[in-house]
Design a protein around this motif. Structure first.
Motif, short mmCIF file in Angstrom:
data_model
loop_
_atom_site.label_atom_id
_atom_site.label_comp_id
_atom_site.label_asym_id
_atom_site.label_seq_id
_atom_site.Cartn_x
_atom_site.Cartn_y
_atom_site.Cartn_z
N ARG A 111 0.84 -1.21 0.00
CA ARG A 111 0.00 0.00 0.00
C ARG A 111 0.87 1.25 0.00
O ARG A 111 0.57 2.24 -0.70
N SER A 112 1.96 1.23 0.76
CA SER A 112 2.87 2.37 0.78
C SER A 112 3.56 2.55 -0.56
O SER A 112 3.79 3.67 -1.03
N ALA A 113 3.90 1.42 -1.20
CA ALA A 113 4.51 1.49 -2.53
C ALA A 113 3.55 2.10 -3.54
O ALA A 113 3.95 2.90 -4.39
N VAL A 114 2.29 1.74 -3.45
CA VAL A 114 1.29 2.30 -4.36
C VAL A 114 1.10 3.79 -4.09
O VAL A 114 0.86 4.56 -5.02
N ASP A 115 1.23 4.21 -2.84
CA ASP A 115 1.19 5.65 -2.54
C ASP A 115 2.27 6.38 -3.34
O ASP A 115 2.03 7.46 -3.90
N LEU A 116 3.47 5.78 -3.37
CA LEU A 116 4.57 6.40 -4.12
C LEU A 116 4.26 6.43 -5.61
O LEU A 116 4.52 7.43 -6.29
N ILE A 117 3.72 5.33 -6.13
CA ILE A 117 3.41 5.26 -7.56
C ILE A 117 2.35 6.29 -7.94
O ILE A 117 2.49 7.02 -8.92
N CYS A 118 1.29 6.36 -7.13
CA CYS A 118 0.17 7.24 -7.47
C CYS A 118 0.54 8.72 -7.37
O CYS A 118 -0.06 9.55 -8.07
N SER A 119 1.50 9.04 -6.53
CA SER A 119 1.85 10.45 -6.35
C SER A 119 3.04 10.88 -7.19
O SER A 119 3.43 12.06 -7.17
N ALA A 120 3.63 9.94 -7.95
CA ALA A 120 4.85 10.27 -8.71
C ALA A 120 4.53 11.08 -9.96
O ALA A 120 3.56 10.81 -10.67
N LEU A 136 8.28 -11.48 -9.98
CA LEU A 136 7.11 -11.30 -10.85
C LEU A 136 5.83 -11.24 -10.01
O LEU A 136 4.93 -10.43 -10.31
N LEU A 137 5.75 -12.05 -8.97
CA LEU A 137 4.60 -11.99 -8.07
C LEU A 137 4.49 -10.60 -7.43
O LEU A 137 3.39 -10.04 -7.35
N ALA A 138 5.61 -10.05 -7.01
CA ALA A 138 5.60 -8.71 -6.40
C ALA A 138 5.07 -7.68 -7.38
O ALA A 138 4.27 -6.80 -7.02
N ILE A 139 5.49 -7.78 -8.64
CA ILE A 139 5.02 -6.83 -9.66
C ILE A 139 3.52 -6.99 -9.90
O ILE A 139 2.79 -6.00 -10.01
N ASP A 140 3.05 -8.23 -9.97
CA ASP A 140 1.62 -8.48 -10.17
C ASP A 140 0.80 -7.90 -9.02
O ASP A 140 -0.27 -7.29 -9.24
N LEU A 141 1.28 -8.08 -7.81
CA LEU A 141 0.55 -7.55 -6.64
C LEU A 141 0.56 -6.02 -6.65
O LEU A 141 -0.46 -5.38 -6.35
N LEU A 142 1.70 -5.45 -7.01
CA LEU A 142 1.79 -3.98 -7.08
C LEU A 142 0.84 -3.43 -8.14
O LEU A 142 0.13 -2.44 -7.89
N GLU A 155 -2.81 -3.84 -6.95
CA GLU A 155 -3.11 -2.89 -5.87
C GLU A 155 -3.22 -1.47 -6.43
O GLU A 155 -4.08 -0.69 -6.00
N THR A 156 -2.37 -1.15 -7.40
CA THR A 156 -2.43 0.18 -8.01
C THR A 156 -3.74 0.36 -8.78
O THR A 156 -4.39 1.42 -8.69
N ALA A 157 -4.14 -0.66 -9.54
CA ALA A 157 -5.38 -0.57 -10.30
C ALA A 157 -6.59 -0.42 -9.38
O ALA A 157 -7.53 0.33 -9.67
#
Length: 285
Positions: free
Chosen positions: A116-125, A242-248, A251-253
């Motif tokens: 969730r914290s990683a997605v925060d970074l993605i969404c705000s970049a 690859l699992l980590a990328i799929d989850l990221l 979660e982002t979507a």
């Protein structure tokens, strides 16, 4: 020079005591690297002078240089030095089992809060760069780009070290750098990570926990390494990445499901118009 390669390549040309020394070293590299000179001479059945002559035949100035090169060669580990089976029974099934075990180990090591914290970074970049070097890390940096671009995020993936350095120098506090590395110790990736952070960029890593690269990250998703003695197959840890990328990506979507659905609809329409495929084809996979 790789001293073991040199000894093996010249072995057929050696005679007498030199041949004995070569066989003794190749039979047990670990012993040859750690044994005292007298012990090595005794095991080979030769004199210390014969060892010195052998060292010079292997382009070493003296025995000390030979032992240093043997010590360096022995650090790769016994599974790369000893006799290994050419074919392991059931290895097709074993590879699948290793992948399944790796996926389960990774899933157990993942923390949903980190994602969730990683997605925060993605969404705000403002912009996102994905870096990877080597086999799977290079490919999966591109995978990060594919997963996020279709959700509307500006992502560029690089693996050339000069281009990575250039790109890292353009980042700022509103930008995100995603670095993928199974080992977490690749010098070029560490250099670019530090460069990007010096300009205030945020860093998300998918790498081995406790590694130098992981220690630099704002958010770190751990890769679990558990290599087997069957050295011929690729590492199963690739599937954890690859699992980590799929989850990221998922979660982002799901962070903005309505907006994501609309973007994915547009992607599907664009691809169907191009490929003329059936409904269940994947979205650019």
């Amino acid at each position: 020079m790789d001293i073991l390669y040199l000894i093996r390549s010249r072995r057929d040309q050696l005679r007498g005591n030199s041949a004995k020394v070569a066989e003794t070293i190749l039979d047990d590299v670990g012993f040859a690297a750690s044994a005292a000179i007298g012990e090595l001479a005794a095991k080979a059945g030769v004199s210390k002078a014969a060892l010195s002559r052998f060292a010079r035949l292997m382009d070493c100035a003296d025995l000390r240089e030979l032992r240093l090169k043997l010590a360096r060669a022995s650090t790769v580990g016994s599974r790369f030095l000893g006799a290994a089976p050419v074919r392991v029974p059931r290895y097709f099934g074993q590879i699948v089992e290793d992948i399944e075990q790796s996926l389960h180990r990774h899933l157990a090591a993942f923390d949903e809060r980190n994602f969730r914290s990683a997605v925060d970074l993605i969404c705000s970049a403002q912009k996102i760069f994905a870096f990877g070097m080597g086999g799977c890390s290079t490919l999966l940096a591109g995978e990060v780009q594919y997963r996020l671009v279709r959700l509307g995020y500006p992502v560029s993936a690089y693996h050339d070290p000069v281009l990575m350095r250039i790109a890292a120098a353009t980042l700022g506090p509103k930008d995100l750098l995603v670095i993928l590395s199974i080992t977490g110790i690749t010098p070029e990736l560490l250099t670019t990570a530090r460069l990007a952070k010096s300009y205030g960029a945020r860093l998300l890593t998918i790498t081995r926990a406790g590694s130098a690269l992981a220690d630099l990250a704002d958010i770190q998703i751990p890769i679990v390494l558990d290599e087997t003695d069957f050295i011929y197959k690729p590492t199963a840890a690739r599937y954890g990445m690859l699992l980590a990328i799929d989850l990221l990506a998922t979660e982002t979507a799901l962070r903005t499901p309505d907006a994501s659905q609309e973007l994915l609809r547009r992607v599907k329409l664009a691809l169907d118009d191009h490929r003329r495929g059936e409904d269940r084809l994947p979205l650019g996979d």
